[in-house]
Write an enzyme that holds these catalytic residues in place. Sequence first.
Site, PDB file in Angstrom:
ATOM      1  N   GLY A 240      64.386  26.328  -3.027  1.00  0.00           N
ATOM      2  CA  GLY A 240      63.829  27.286  -1.742  1.00  0.00           C
ATOM      3  C   GLY A 240      64.401  26.224  -0.662  1.00  0.00           C
ATOM      4  O   GLY A 240      65.280  25.587  -0.567  1.00  0.00           O
ATOM      5  N   GLY A 245      60.834  21.947   0.127  1.00  0.00           N
ATOM      6  CA  GLY A 245      61.119  21.053  -0.872  1.00  0.00           C
ATOM      7  C   GLY A 245      60.517  19.550  -0.351  1.00  0.00           C
ATOM      8  O   GLY A 245      60.305  18.888  -1.517  1.00  0.00           O
ATOM      9  N   GLU A 262      66.236  22.013  -5.493  1.00  0.00           N
ATOM     10  CA  GLU A 262      67.384  22.795  -5.343  1.00  0.00           C
ATOM     11  C   GLU A 262      67.295  23.389  -3.794  1.00  0.00           C
ATOM     12  O   GLU A 262      66.497  24.335  -4.010  1.00  0.00           O
ATOM     13  CB  GLU A 262      67.941  23.612  -6.347  1.00  0.00           C
ATOM     14  CG  GLU A 262      69.356  23.884  -6.499  1.00  0.00           C
ATOM     15  CD  GLU A 262      69.550  25.353  -5.819  1.00  0.00           C
ATOM     16  OE1 GLU A 262      69.921  25.386  -4.607  1.00  0.00           O
ATOM     17  OE2 GLU A 262      69.431  26.249  -6.440  1.00  0.00           O
ATOM     18  N   CYS A 296      71.877  30.220  -1.190  1.00  0.00           N
ATOM     19  CA  CYS A 296      71.845  28.791  -0.758  1.00  0.00           C
ATOM     20  C   CYS A 296      73.195  28.401  -0.596  1.00  0.00           C
ATOM     21  O   CYS A 296      73.386  27.313   0.100  1.00  0.00           O
ATOM     22  CB  CYS A 296      71.037  28.008  -1.422  1.00  0.00           C
ATOM     23  SG  CYS A 296      71.249  28.083  -3.341  1.00  0.00           S
TER      24      CYS A 296
HETATM   25  C1  UN1 Z   1      70.742  30.258  -4.907  1.00  0.00           C
HETATM   26  O1  UN1 Z   1      71.185  30.862  -3.745  1.00  0.00           O
HETATM   27  O2  UN1 Z   1      69.783  29.816  -4.806  1.00  0.00           O
HETATM   28  O3  UN1 Z   1      76.587  30.008  -6.624  1.00  0.00           O
HETATM   29  C2  UN1 Z   1      71.564  30.270  -6.035  1.00  0.00           C
HETATM   30  C3  UN1 Z   1      75.728  30.972  -6.484  1.00  0.00           C
HETATM   31  C4  UN1 Z   1      74.976  31.728  -7.342  1.00  0.00           C
HETATM   32  C5  UN1 Z   1      73.537  31.146  -7.517  1.00  0.00           C
HETATM   33  C6  UN1 Z   1      72.912  30.937  -6.020  1.00  0.00           C
HETATM   34  N1  UN1 Z   1      75.519  31.382  -8.805  1.00  0.00           N
HETATM   35  O4  UN1 Z   1      76.099  31.607  -5.451  1.00  0.00           O
END
Ligand code: UN1
Length: 509
Positions: A240, A245, A262, A296
């Site tokens: 998140g 975090g 993460e 992310c």
């Molecule tokens: C995320 O956005 O938390 O690499 C994970 C990527 C995906 C995972 C993203 N396999 O964009």
Amino acid sequence: MQKDFLRKLGLKAKNPGTWTGQEHLSGSARSLQSHSPVDGELIGSVTITTREQYEQVILRAQEAFLVWRQMPAPKRGEIVRQYGEVLREYKDPLGRLVSYEMGKSLQEGWGEVQEMIDICDFAVGLSRQLYGLSMHSERPGHRMYEQWHPLGIVGIISAFNFPVAVWSWNSMLALVCGDVCVWKASEKTPLCAIACQNLFQKVLKANNLPEGISSVVNGDYKVGEYLTKDARVPLVSATGSTRMGKIVGRTVAERLGRSLLELGGNNAIIITPSADLKIVLTGAVFGAVGTAGQRCTSTRRLIIHESQYEEVKKVLASAYKQLRIGDPLDPNIHVGPLIDTAAVENYQHAISEVKKSGGKFVVEGGVLSGPGYESGCYVKPCIAEAKNDWAIVQHETFAPILYLLKYKDIEEAIAIQNGVPQGLSSAIMTNNLREAERFLSVAGSDCGIANVNIGTSGAEIGGAFGGEKETGGGRESGSDSWKAYMRRQTNTINYSETIPLAQGIKFDL
Ligand code: UN1
């Protein structure tokens, strides 16, 4: 809208039901409603887990752990293999639910379920590995080796943007490692969690295994706090925002538990003079607008060489004109809605901050309204010319806003790329070997992920996933990430008839 996928997943479309996620729990008084950002409709409700119910879940998980940890790892792998089969069977409806409840395009919804299937396959293989090393003892007649044991209950806190895949990265590895899992899913996508849970329970039931091997708890951050404060949960894996975090990390550290974090990214692509523009275009546009900029790993910054700057700007602006924004379940659509109206406000806030800082929009943003956009969650992906040190550029905004930055030489480009608090994903577009290797060298990208000639998003499950600095340092998914879910034990066995001490110490009695 046709919602047959809800029926197929046992989440009836009519009279939205209320789910707890566990058979042994009865509904609590309060519930959490899930509205789709696609059309604003109520999909269903889940009960908010009370403190008493949480206690029951933990007790069941503890009991289940005693059974599960005794099962040989390859047999646990067999259960995960069966889950992978179930996911293959339900890929279509589950992918549609992800798309409907979260808002990402159907292609990406299916892609997410595919990521789950891939991690199941990976975990099955892993269940016959989980290797420990064997060392040479300095003492005669001694053997020394290490082995890996499960931790116990693994708490998983996941975000709305990958409502099913991130849970499976964590849980499928944790399960083959012999742990049991308690999942606090995002309160924005609770039905995705219920669907995954129900499918997993099907497999446990068919194999006569206890329900407590996998549990779901529902609610907002307060329910997450039950997990982070609970010494019976040795590992909390949280995905998140950096803000979340920091709280999780601090709370778990307070009791000397382990956390796997993460968190946010602020990912950039460096576009060099030798870059192939076709590759740049797909990599950058998918990176910036895929999942409506809510990964992310989304591309937030393009660091473009001054000789390419005007050309890239022009090509991007015309590509953005082709983007179709709308119902993500329609296969012709590129960009679906943001998760909710609060996310739309963040998007608008970022745009006004860019303007205040003097940024110029190459492609204007804006909130869409009118037929098909009634939920109020649809926004236009936009592009702004910016400066790396502006506070808004340093900040991760979970929306399709792309910043263009200019550079003169590769050293400057790398400094800009690294010049943010986050360190998740990065990329360089180049056909120049020296530049590529420079970017990957020890003095190059400081991120957990560094790519050449592909974008920042869309990592495969086989690699370790995660990043440095404010991204939190954790690694999930492939490579040897499984080690985070186990405890290492060093064993020294003396099979001689004397007891020599290490370091040559004499202690004669
Ligand atoms: C995320 O956005 O938390 O690499 C994970 C990527 C995906 C995972 C993203 N396999 O964009």
